[in-house]
Design an enzyme around this catalytic site. Structure first.
Site, PDB file in Angstrom:
ATOM      1  N   THR A  56     -15.763  -0.973  -7.966  1.00 34.81           N
ATOM      2  CA  THR A  56     -15.106  -2.266  -8.045  1.00 34.81           C
ATOM      3  C   THR A  56     -15.988  -3.240  -8.785  1.00 34.81           C
ATOM      4  OG1 THR A  56     -14.073  -4.012  -6.778  1.00 34.81           O
ATOM      5  CG2 THR A  56     -16.029  -3.029  -5.839  1.00 34.81           C
ATOM      6  N   GLU A  73      -5.808 -12.073  -8.353  1.00 39.93           N
ATOM      7  CA  GLU A  73      -5.535 -13.407  -8.885  1.00 39.93           C
ATOM      8  C   GLU A  73      -4.023 -13.663  -8.941  1.00 39.93           C
ATOM      9  OE1 GLU A  73      -9.567 -13.892 -11.596  1.00 39.93           O
ATOM     10  OE2 GLU A  73      -7.724 -13.183 -12.557  1.00 39.93           O
TER      11      GLU A  73
END
Length: 405
Positions: free
Chosen positions: A190, A276
């Site tokens: 990640t 997001e």
């Protein structure tokens, strides 16, 4: 905006791991943006890093230092990625390692640097160096929650997981934090992930666990299909739990693996839930594939489709967008009359077209849910893969349009 409650767990301190926090004002004055992990002597670390060829200077330094010495310290900064910074970026990353090493009484090769934030801008080295004594001085074993906040960039909330499991007569603790919300299709791990355990794990077993679990978790998430220059994930084993060394043939390895997998998945899913602008957490399950690659090709084609993702945001049961994505995934010899596509438990596609029992009302009911599963049965074999993603909203565009302002 994020999906689900997202509260941090109660963290269990990991014996042999202490965390220090400081505010260097790298991007935002007053917020914690430097985190130091202090590891007990004898700790072992396995790392996974981005495959982006424009990898950041700290990634290059991490790889070099891991090959040279057993790490004693991890140094993390947010607000600046130190990527796309050429020779100066390497000098700056090494300067930070040397400064921390000097303060801590170790060699620079025993420090691993990690950076995240804006690409292409010089690292504000002096700001970071000025707060290293503070971060070292306040290091404690129970600062995981503060560290989770300290590594955030566009994240709207911190991300963490913590479990304990019995291995024979000894209890093992696992705690971890991650960060990431955009530029997420890891292709290794990640944006940043740090998982620590007090188990004593043989080096080959540690690397196996880091690679395998990273592949099953962080390498199965995507928000926007962009692989970062700074992706890094570390698995730390401090060896302080008091039990025997866990090797590849240890009877305790399967239990430890499952506990670690739980933490890896929680941290990976937390990134998708905080994508997001995300309003939906989406699981894409592909079954009946002939190979792992074709299962992943189908899953990622659906997950990356802007049309599918915007339909999810709008709660629009426009199932034709999913059908089209499956059809263009590049699966040779795909039998469109055999495969089935599901939205939750509602069959959308069967016998090459809309399922006879499908109704818009049933599809719409699923699309209004906050957590949605898209199931695709290719009817070609027995291979299955799962990918996790989110929808694409107006806010994603706004966040990234304003990222440097």
């Amino acid at each position: 905006m994020a999906v689900g409650p997202g509260a941090l767990p109660e963290f269990f301190p990991v014996a042999g791991v202490r965390l220090g926090i400081a505010s260097a004002g790298i991007k935002t004055p007053g917020r914690n943006d430097v985190v130091v992990f202090e590891l007990a002597p004898g700790s072992r670390v396995a790392g996974l890093f981005t495959r982006n060829q424009f990898c950041a200077a700290p990634v290059t330094v991490c790889r070099q230092h891991l090959a040279e010495k057993a790490p004693r310290y991890l140094l993390v900064n947010t607000g600046n990625a130190n990527a796309g910074t050429g020779a100066r970026g390497m000098e700056d990353a090494l300067a930070c390692c040397q400064a921390l090493a000097g303060n801590a009484g170790v060699t620079a090769s025993e420090v691993l640097p990690f950076s995240t934030g804006v690409i292409g801008e010089p690292l504000p080295v002096q700001k970071i160096l000025s707060v290293l004594p503070e971060a070292l001085a306040n290091a404690e074993g129970n600062r995981w929650a503060e560290a989770a906040s300290g590594i955030m960039t566009t994240d709207t909330r911190p991300k963490g997981a913590s479990v304990q499991v019995d291995l024979g007569e000894h209890k093992v603790t696992i705690s971890g934090i991650s960060k990431g919300a955009g530029m997420i299709r890891p292709n290794m791990a990640t944006m940043l992930g740090f998982i620590a355990t007090d188990a004593r794990i043989a080096p080959d077993a540690l690397q196996m666990l880091a690679s395998e679990l990273g592949e099953l978790s962080f390498n199965r998430i995507t928000i926007d299909g962009d692989t970062s220059t700074n992706d890094a994930c570390t698995l730390i084993a401090s060896g302080q739990y008091g039990g025997p060394e866990i090797t590849l043939d240890s009877p305790h390895l399967p239990v430890l693996r499952e506990a670690l997998k739980m933490v890896y998945l929680d941290l990976a899913h937390a990134i998708v839930r905080d994508g997001e602008g995300a309003t939906k957490f989406v699981t894409i399950q592909v079954s009946g594939a002939a190979t792992q690659q074709e299962a992943l090709d189908v899953a990622y084609t659906v997950a990356h489709s802007p049309l599918v993702k915007t339909a999810l945001f709008a709660a629009d049961a426009n199932w034709g967008r999913v059908l089209a994505a499956v059809g263009r995934a590049g699966v040779a010899g795909l039998d469109i009359n055999a495969l089935e596509i599901y939205l939750g438990d509602v069959c959308l596609v069967r016998d090459g077209g809309r399922a006879e029992d499908y109704t818009e009302e049933r599809g719409q009911a699923v699309m209004h849910q906050e957590e949605i599963t898209i199931g695709i049965d290719l009817k070609r074999g027995d291979v299955s893969e799962t990918v996790w993603t989110c929808d694409l909203s107006h806010e994603y565009v706004s966040i990234n349009a304003d990222y440097r302002s």
